[in-house]
Structures are given as C-alpha cells and as structure tokens.
Write a protein that holds these residues in place. Structure first.
Motif, PDB file in Angstrom:
ATOM      1  N   GLU A   1      -2.595  -8.776  -4.426  1.00  0.00           N
ATOM      2  CA  GLU A   1      -3.212  -7.539  -3.963  1.00  0.00           C
ATOM      3  C   GLU A   1      -4.513  -7.909  -3.257  1.00  0.00           C
ATOM      4  OE1 GLU A   1      -3.646  -4.488  -6.880  1.00  0.00           O
ATOM      5  OE2 GLU A   1      -1.467  -4.204  -7.086  1.00  0.00           O
ATOM      6  N   VAL A   2      -4.500  -7.808  -1.938  1.00  0.00           N
ATOM      7  CA  VAL A   2      -5.680  -8.138  -1.141  1.00  0.00           C
ATOM      8  C   VAL A   2      -6.702  -7.006  -1.235  1.00  0.00           C
ATOM      9  CG1 VAL A   2      -6.489  -8.703   1.180  1.00  0.00           C
ATOM     10  CG2 VAL A   2      -4.286  -9.581   0.386  1.00  0.00           C
ATOM     11  N   ILE A   3      -6.202  -5.793  -1.141  1.00  0.00           N
ATOM     12  CA  ILE A   3      -7.005  -4.601  -1.439  1.00  0.00           C
ATOM     13  C   ILE A   3      -6.255  -3.816  -2.502  1.00  0.00           C
ATOM     14  CG2 ILE A   3      -7.775  -2.362  -0.560  1.00  0.00           C
ATOM     15  CD1 ILE A   3      -8.460  -3.637   2.059  1.00  0.00           C
ATOM     16  N   SER A   4      -6.933  -3.496  -3.588  1.00  0.00           N
ATOM     17  CA  SER A   4      -6.311  -2.795  -4.708  1.00  0.00           C
ATOM     18  C   SER A   4      -6.997  -1.446  -4.900  1.00  0.00           C
ATOM     19  CB  SER A   4      -6.418  -3.624  -5.986  1.00  0.00           C
ATOM     20  OG  SER A   4      -5.817  -2.956  -7.079  1.00  0.00           O
ATOM     21  N   SER A   5      -6.275  -0.372  -4.609  1.00  0.00           N
ATOM     22  CA  SER A   5      -6.825   0.990  -4.714  1.00  0.00           C
ATOM     23  C   SER A   5      -8.193   1.082  -4.048  1.00  0.00           C
ATOM     24  CB  SER A   5      -6.914   1.416  -6.189  1.00  0.00           C
ATOM     25  OG  SER A   5      -5.645   1.412  -6.795  1.00  0.00           O
ATOM     26  N   GLY A   6      -8.275   0.522  -2.849  1.00  0.00           N
ATOM     27  CA  GLY A   6      -9.492   0.608  -2.049  1.00  0.00           C
ATOM     28  C   GLY A   6     -10.484  -0.513  -2.229  1.00  0.00           C
ATOM     29  N   VAL A   7     -10.325  -1.344  -3.265  1.00  0.00           N
ATOM     30  CA  VAL A   7     -11.286  -2.406  -3.577  1.00  0.00           C
ATOM     31  C   VAL A   7     -10.801  -3.734  -2.987  1.00  0.00           C
ATOM     32  CG1 VAL A   7     -12.442  -3.701  -5.416  1.00  0.00           C
ATOM     33  CG2 VAL A   7     -12.032  -1.236  -5.680  1.00  0.00           C
ATOM     34  N   PHE A   8     -11.673  -4.395  -2.233  1.00  0.00           N
ATOM     35  CA  PHE A   8     -11.327  -5.673  -1.611  1.00  0.00           C
ATOM     36  C   PHE A   8     -11.353  -6.773  -2.666  1.00  0.00           C
ATOM     37  CE2 PHE A   8     -12.837  -9.395   1.078  1.00  0.00           C
ATOM     38  CZ  PHE A   8     -11.559  -9.715   1.491  1.00  0.00           C
ATOM     39  N   LYS A   9     -10.204  -7.427  -2.869  1.00  0.00           N
ATOM     40  CA  LYS A   9     -10.042  -8.374  -3.971  1.00  0.00           C
ATOM     41  C   LYS A   9     -10.093  -9.836  -3.550  1.00  0.00           C
ATOM     42  CE  LYS A   9      -9.321  -5.609  -7.535  1.00  0.00           C
ATOM     43  NZ  LYS A   9     -10.157  -5.650  -8.738  1.00  0.00           N
ATOM     44  N   MET A  10      -9.608 -10.157  -2.347  1.00  0.00           N
ATOM     45  CA  MET A  10      -9.484 -11.577  -2.011  1.00  0.00           C
ATOM     46  C   MET A  10      -9.221 -11.791  -0.533  1.00  0.00           C
ATOM     47  SD  MET A  10      -5.613 -12.233  -3.485  1.00  0.00           S
ATOM     48  CE  MET A  10      -5.724 -13.984  -3.196  1.00  0.00           C
TER      49      MET A  10
ATOM     50  N   LYS B   1     -12.992   2.095   8.801  1.00  0.00           N
ATOM     51  CA  LYS B   1     -13.472   3.468   8.662  1.00  0.00           C
ATOM     52  C   LYS B   1     -12.312   4.452   8.577  1.00  0.00           C
ATOM     53  CE  LYS B   1     -17.988   2.830  10.882  1.00  0.00           C
ATOM     54  NZ  LYS B   1     -18.839   3.166  12.065  1.00  0.00           N
ATOM     55  N   MET B   2     -11.286   4.254   9.396  1.00  0.00           N
ATOM     56  CA  MET B   2     -10.151   5.173   9.348  1.00  0.00           C
ATOM     57  C   MET B   2      -9.404   5.060   8.023  1.00  0.00           C
ATOM     58  SD  MET B   2      -7.485   3.398  12.063  1.00  0.00           S
ATOM     59  CE  MET B   2      -6.021   4.357  11.728  1.00  0.00           C
ATOM     60  N   LEU B   3      -9.384   3.835   7.443  1.00  0.00           N
ATOM     61  CA  LEU B   3      -8.736   3.669   6.138  1.00  0.00           C
ATOM     62  C   LEU B   3      -9.551   4.300   5.016  1.00  0.00           C
ATOM     63  CD1 LEU B   3      -7.266   0.041   6.329  1.00  0.00           C
ATOM     64  CD2 LEU B   3      -6.052   2.217   6.485  1.00  0.00           C
ATOM     65  N   ASN B   4     -10.749   4.757   5.316  1.00  0.00           N
ATOM     66  CA  ASN B   4     -11.543   5.536   4.360  1.00  0.00           C
ATOM     67  C   ASN B   4     -11.306   7.033   4.515  1.00  0.00           C
ATOM     68  OD1 ASN B   4     -13.494   4.244   2.436  1.00  0.00           O
ATOM     69  ND2 ASN B   4     -13.937   3.014   4.261  1.00  0.00           N
ATOM     70  N   GLU B   5     -10.566   7.411   5.559  1.00  0.00           N
ATOM     71  CA  GLU B   5     -10.303   8.830   5.839  1.00  0.00           C
ATOM     72  C   GLU B   5      -8.810   9.123   5.737  1.00  0.00           C
ATOM     73  OE1 GLU B   5     -12.520  11.208   6.305  1.00  0.00           O
ATOM     74  OE2 GLU B   5     -14.168   9.794   6.024  1.00  0.00           O
ATOM     75  N   VAL B   6      -8.208   8.707   4.643  1.00  0.00           N
ATOM     76  CA  VAL B   6      -6.765   8.843   4.458  1.00  0.00           C
ATOM     77  C   VAL B   6      -6.443  10.154   3.743  1.00  0.00           C
ATOM     78  CG1 VAL B   6      -4.726   7.862   3.345  1.00  0.00           C
ATOM     79  CG2 VAL B   6      -6.383   6.359   4.447  1.00  0.00           C
ATOM     80  N   GLY B   7      -5.592  10.945   4.386  1.00  0.00           N
ATOM     81  CA  GLY B   7      -5.125  12.165   3.737  1.00  0.00           C
ATOM     82  C   GLY B   7      -4.041  11.868   2.726  1.00  0.00           C
TER      83      GLY B   7
ATOM     84  N   SER C   1     -10.226   3.786   1.340  1.00  0.00           N
ATOM     85  CA  SER C   1      -9.817   4.827   0.402  1.00  0.00           C
ATOM     86  C   SER C   1      -9.052   4.247  -0.786  1.00  0.00           C
ATOM     87  CB  SER C   1      -8.928   5.843   1.135  1.00  0.00           C
ATOM     88  OG  SER C   1      -8.249   6.690   0.233  1.00  0.00           O
ATOM     89  N   GLU C   2      -9.239   4.881  -1.938  1.00  0.00           N
ATOM     90  CA  GLU C   2      -8.506   4.451  -3.136  1.00  0.00           C
ATOM     91  C   GLU C   2      -7.002   4.672  -2.988  1.00  0.00           C
ATOM     92  OE1 GLU C   2      -9.717   8.714  -3.506  1.00  0.00           O
ATOM     93  OE2 GLU C   2     -10.784   6.845  -3.049  1.00  0.00           O
ATOM     94  N   LYS C   3      -6.581   5.398  -1.946  1.00  0.00           N
ATOM     95  CA  LYS C   3      -5.155   5.610  -1.708  1.00  0.00           C
ATOM     96  C   LYS C   3      -4.499   4.405  -1.044  1.00  0.00           C
ATOM     97  CE  LYS C   3      -5.933  10.579  -1.179  1.00  0.00           C
ATOM     98  NZ  LYS C   3      -6.001  11.715  -0.249  1.00  0.00           N
ATOM     99  N   ILE C   4      -5.329   3.440  -0.626  1.00  0.00           N
ATOM    100  CA  ILE C   4      -4.815   2.277   0.099  1.00  0.00           C
ATOM    101  C   ILE C   4      -4.798   1.039  -0.783  1.00  0.00           C
ATOM    102  CG2 ILE C   4      -5.278   0.642   1.985  1.00  0.00           C
ATOM    103  CD1 ILE C   4      -4.166   3.245   3.000  1.00  0.00           C
ATOM    104  N   THR C   5      -3.618   0.454  -0.917  1.00  0.00           N
ATOM    105  CA  THR C   5      -3.440  -0.874  -1.517  1.00  0.00           C
ATOM    106  C   THR C   5      -2.709  -1.730  -0.497  1.00  0.00           C
ATOM    107  OG1 THR C   5      -3.424  -0.128  -3.828  1.00  0.00           O
ATOM    108  CG2 THR C   5      -2.288  -2.196  -3.348  1.00  0.00           C
ATOM    109  N   ILE C   6      -3.258  -2.903  -0.226  1.00  0.00           N
ATOM    110  CA  ILE C   6      -2.647  -3.827   0.732  1.00  0.00           C
ATOM    111  C   ILE C   6      -2.234  -5.093  -0.002  1.00  0.00           C
ATOM    112  CG2 ILE C   6      -3.005  -5.193   2.823  1.00  0.00           C
ATOM    113  CD1 ILE C   6      -4.918  -3.091   3.824  1.00  0.00           C
ATOM    114  N   LEU C   7      -0.980  -5.468   0.148  1.00  0.00           N
ATOM    115  CA  LEU C   7      -0.434  -6.624  -0.566  1.00  0.00           C
ATOM    116  C   LEU C   7       0.102  -7.668   0.392  1.00  0.00           C
ATOM    117  CD1 LEU C   7       1.003  -3.791  -2.013  1.00  0.00           C
ATOM    118  CD2 LEU C   7       1.070  -5.439  -3.851  1.00  0.00           C
ATOM    119  N   ASP C   8       0.136  -8.896  -0.102  1.00  0.00           N
ATOM    120  CA  ASP C   8       0.860  -9.983   0.545  1.00  0.00           C
ATOM    121  C   ASP C   8       1.884 -10.438  -0.486  1.00  0.00           C
ATOM    122  OD1 ASP C   8       0.815 -11.895   2.970  1.00  0.00           O
ATOM    123  OD2 ASP C   8       0.877 -13.262   1.258  1.00  0.00           O
ATOM    124  N   ASP C   9       3.161 -10.144  -0.217  1.00  0.00           N
ATOM    125  CA  ASP C   9       4.191 -10.349  -1.239  1.00  0.00           C
ATOM    126  C   ASP C   9       5.398 -11.076  -0.658  1.00  0.00           C
ATOM    127  OD1 ASP C   9       5.868 -10.275  -3.381  1.00  0.00           O
ATOM    128  OD2 ASP C   9       6.099  -8.100  -3.443  1.00  0.00           O
TER     129      ASP C   9
END
Length: 444
Positions: free
Chosen positions: A303-312, A410-416, A272-280
């Motif tokens: 940003e490993v995942i930026s607004s749902g997009v896998f970056k690195m 899949k669950m990270l694609n179903e984020v409220g 989901s675009e609501k999810i951003t995952i970082l390593d900071d």
C-alpha cells in the motif's frame, strides 16, 4: 549456456557475473477490408550481462535470436565486458543480488491459444472487422484490426547462486473504428478497443464489436461545453492514464533526485481518505502476475497510499541502498523503477450511481497530450479531453475540444467517490472511475 557463461567469468577475473535473458515470441495478424494485411511471427532474444571486478561494474547487452553462444562468442563478450568494466572510474555501489529469502507462489492461469490454428485466429479477426462494418451504417472504416500473441520470458542467473525464471503469455485483439454522421461529416470520430485474454474462447467478437462501435457512435455530434469548474467523473481508462503519467512521483529515484512533491511526507495524509493506491504484482485480476522483479527481488503487495496516508516510495536495489531500506521488487532491466499492477483500489459506487448524483458536470472518457501537458514533479497537468455532459443525473450530450487541468495530488483531495469498476491495462496500471468534486474545464 548461462552456466557456461558464469563459470567462464572467473577466467576473465570477474568477481561476480549476472546474466538476464529476455525473450519475446508470438504471431501478429492484421486485416484490412477483409484481406490479410500482415501475418508473421516476431521473435527477439536479449542477453544482459553484468560483470563486477572489485568495486567496478558494467553491463553488456547482446541480441541473439537463435542458438546458443559458441565458446568463441562467450570469450569475445566477456573480454569486451572486462574492458568496459576496467574503463569505469566511478565505484560500483550495488552488489550482485544473491536472491530473496523466499518468493511468493504465482497461481498459474490456463493458456490455450497455442491449441488453435492460424486459420482460427484469422477467422476471428476477420469476423471482428466485418461485424464492425455491419454494426451501423455510420461506422465507415476499420483502420486497424489485429490479433497478436505474446509469450515473454525472463531468466536471471548469477555467480551468487540466483536462478529464476518466469513466463507470461496472453493474446490481444486491438481494433479501431471510424464513425461519421454522414460521408461529409467534418467531425469523424475514432475509438479504440484492446482486449487481452489467455483463453481463445474468452474472445467474444460480438462484445468487442459492440463496445468499440457504441463508444465511437456516442461521440457523434460532439461540441465543446461552456468553460467552468465542474464535478468530473473521470472514467477508469482516463484515470489510469493519469496514474501512469504521475507514477514517477512515487519512486525512490524521484525522491533521491528531489523530483517529487511527496518528499518529506512519509506518514502524512496527502490525499483523500477515500484513496488507497497499491502496487500488487500478485493481483489475480490483472493481466500479469510476477513473483520477482527484473533484478531478482521478491515481489509483494504494497500500500503506497493507505486511506489517504503516504506510506512508502517504491525502490529498486540502487535506491533502496541509498535510503538504507529494503528494495520493494520494482526494479527493471534498464535500472529504473517500474509498476507491478500499480492501481487505485476499488470503491463501492457504480459509475451509473455516481452519474445520478451530478446535477451538471462531465464524464471524461479520453485524455490526449498528457506527455506534453503533465509535470510529474509538481503534479500539474493540462490535457485536451472529450466525454459527455451530464445534466440532472443523466448523460446529456457528447463534448469534445475541451481542456481539463489541475494538480494530481490536489484533485485526489477532492474526491466525491471512488467507483467499483477497477480495470487493469497491460501497461502495469489500473484504476476505477473516480468522481471529483470540481475541476476547471476550458471550453467555449
């Protein structure tokens, strides 16, 4: 002594040598029923010596808690390492790292725990135990109550001129309580609290006691809910456990071995675009900050995942070379890839607001058995869980002996929504609570 090791290495024919020194020291105090159960100062020091001769390399690990190596010991260890290197048949693909061009500045935080006496620390931890037992008659036992401090350091030096050192220092209170509705209650409830601080005055016994006792008492009378697909608010600690369990799918090592569902998906929307995952590694809200990894590579916010997009993918020196890319500052002494404050970014919804929007659903607080019920390659998981049933936007009752299952991506694609309660653990991971639109729950 490191300089002596490096200089001596040339006499043994090493083309390059690197020495990493790790040390950990700190007291640990445990109390049980008002008495000191344990009070000692632990200490460990380890030398990881990596030698290169031509296109071969090997590593020797030496533990020596006190004093420097004698000249005889240095010769003995270098001789052993040379023997190991020459026995290697496979060529060495990674060179000794000469260092990054520049390193970030880590803001030093105040640490005052060493200014307080052992008696002060014993009194604090005894107070925590006593206040837990006095908090409510249903708190029957404090099986574990401890105070500890950690001063850990890493120093890296090599024949290419690299010379780095870092120190992390913090104190920890860990307490577990047992609650029962009555002495004969067959469903005793446990809960656990870990508090990490750098300043002694930041430890608030009353706050620690209230949190751990309230959590245990809230579980009393728990029973399974009906099996169904429910909206699930995954509490920040449970979500952090899931993120930890699936960390390997984001690493270059998993990509290299084709052990991740993210292979071939760089630049694609995977959650989901609501999810951003970082390593900071420089995040000031985390327990530890670091300017370099265990291989001496400079760290940075990624940003490993930026607004749902896998970056690195995250890389150490070995996997970066394999993919012809730059290391990301995630190398570990064991040759693996590790987290540096790896976390889901905060959202803007409070957990209480998220609960208000749920007609019937679950708040999951605990996940058990993830080590056995999790597949980091496929992303599938199944875990025994406990938490609370939500009805009409309010906590209804505690639930236990339920199983939550799904697929991580899949669950990270179903984020409220993503909540705003991000918290870091001292395992290098962090997460806020996250509301999922629907997860299958097995109950009664």
């Amino acid at each position: 002594m490191l300089e002596k090791l490096l200089n001596k290495s040339k006499e043994f024919g090493f083309s390059d040598l690197q020495v990493s020194v790790t040390s950990n020291i700190g007291p640990e105090i445990n109390v049980f029923k008002g008495n000191i159960d344990k009070n000692f100062i632990g200490s460990s020091k380890k030398y990881i010596i990596k030698g290169v001769i031509g296109d071969k390399a090997s590593t020797l690990v030496v533990e020596k808690n006190e004093g420097d190596f004698t000249d005889e010991e240095i010769s003995q260890y270098l001789s052993k390492l040379k023997e190991d290197v020459l026995s290697i048949t496979a060529p060495f693909k990674n060179s000794i790292f000469e260092g990054s061009k520049e390193y970030p500045v880590v803001k030093e935080k105040e640490f005052d725990l060493d200014k307080y006496s052992t008696e002060d620390k014993i009194k604090l931890i005894k107070d925590v135990e006593a206040k837990c037992l006095a908090y409510d008659p249903r708190i029957e036992l404090v099986p574990y109550c401890s105070y500890s401090e950690t001063i850990s350091s890493l120093e890296i030096a090599n024949t290419k001129g690299l010379n780095l050192k870092k120190v992390n220092r913090y104190g920890v209170i860990a307490v577990e309580v047992t609650a029962g509705a009555s002495k004969d209650d067959p469903q005793k409830q446990l809960d656990f609290k870990v508090e990490v601080k750098r300043k002694f005055s930041d430890f608030k016994a009353d706050d620690i006691v209230k949190e751990v006792c309230d959590k245990a008492l809230a579980k009393l009378g728990a029973s399974p809910c009906a099996s169904n697909v429910y909206p699930v608010l995954m509490d920040k600690e449970a979500m952090r456990s899931l993120l930890n369990g699936f960390f390997s799918m984001f690493t270059g090592e998993a990509a290299l071995r084709n052990l991740t569902a993210l292979n071939g998906k760089l630049g694609q929307k995977v959650v989901s675009e609501k999810i951003t995952i970082l390593d900071d590694p420089l995040n000031e809200d985390a327990i530890e900050q670091s300017a370099f990894d265990d291989e001496g590579v400079a760290t940075s916010r990624k940003e490993v995942i930026s607004s749902g997009v896998f970056k690195m993918f995250l890389h150490n020196l070995k996997t970066a070379q394999a993919f012809n890319t730059q290391p990301t500052g995630n190398g570990t002494l064991g040759g693996n890839i590790g987290p540096n404050n790896f976390h889901i970014a905060n959202g803007d919804t409070s957990p209480s607001e998220a609960i208000k929007g749920i007609k019937e659903g679950l708040l999951i607080k605990d996940l058990q058995g993830l080590h056995a019920g999790l597949n980091p390659i496929s992303g599938d998981f199944s875990a025994q869980s406990s938490g609370f049933l939500i009805k009409d936007g309010k906590i209804d009752r505690p639930v236990t002996l339920i199983v939550v299952s799904g697929n991580f991506l899949k669950m990270l694609n179903e984020v409220g929504c993503v909540c705003n309660d991000l918290e870091f653990g001292y395992d290098g991971f962090g997460s806020p609570s996250v509301l999922f639109n629907g997860l299958p729950i097995s109950g009664k």
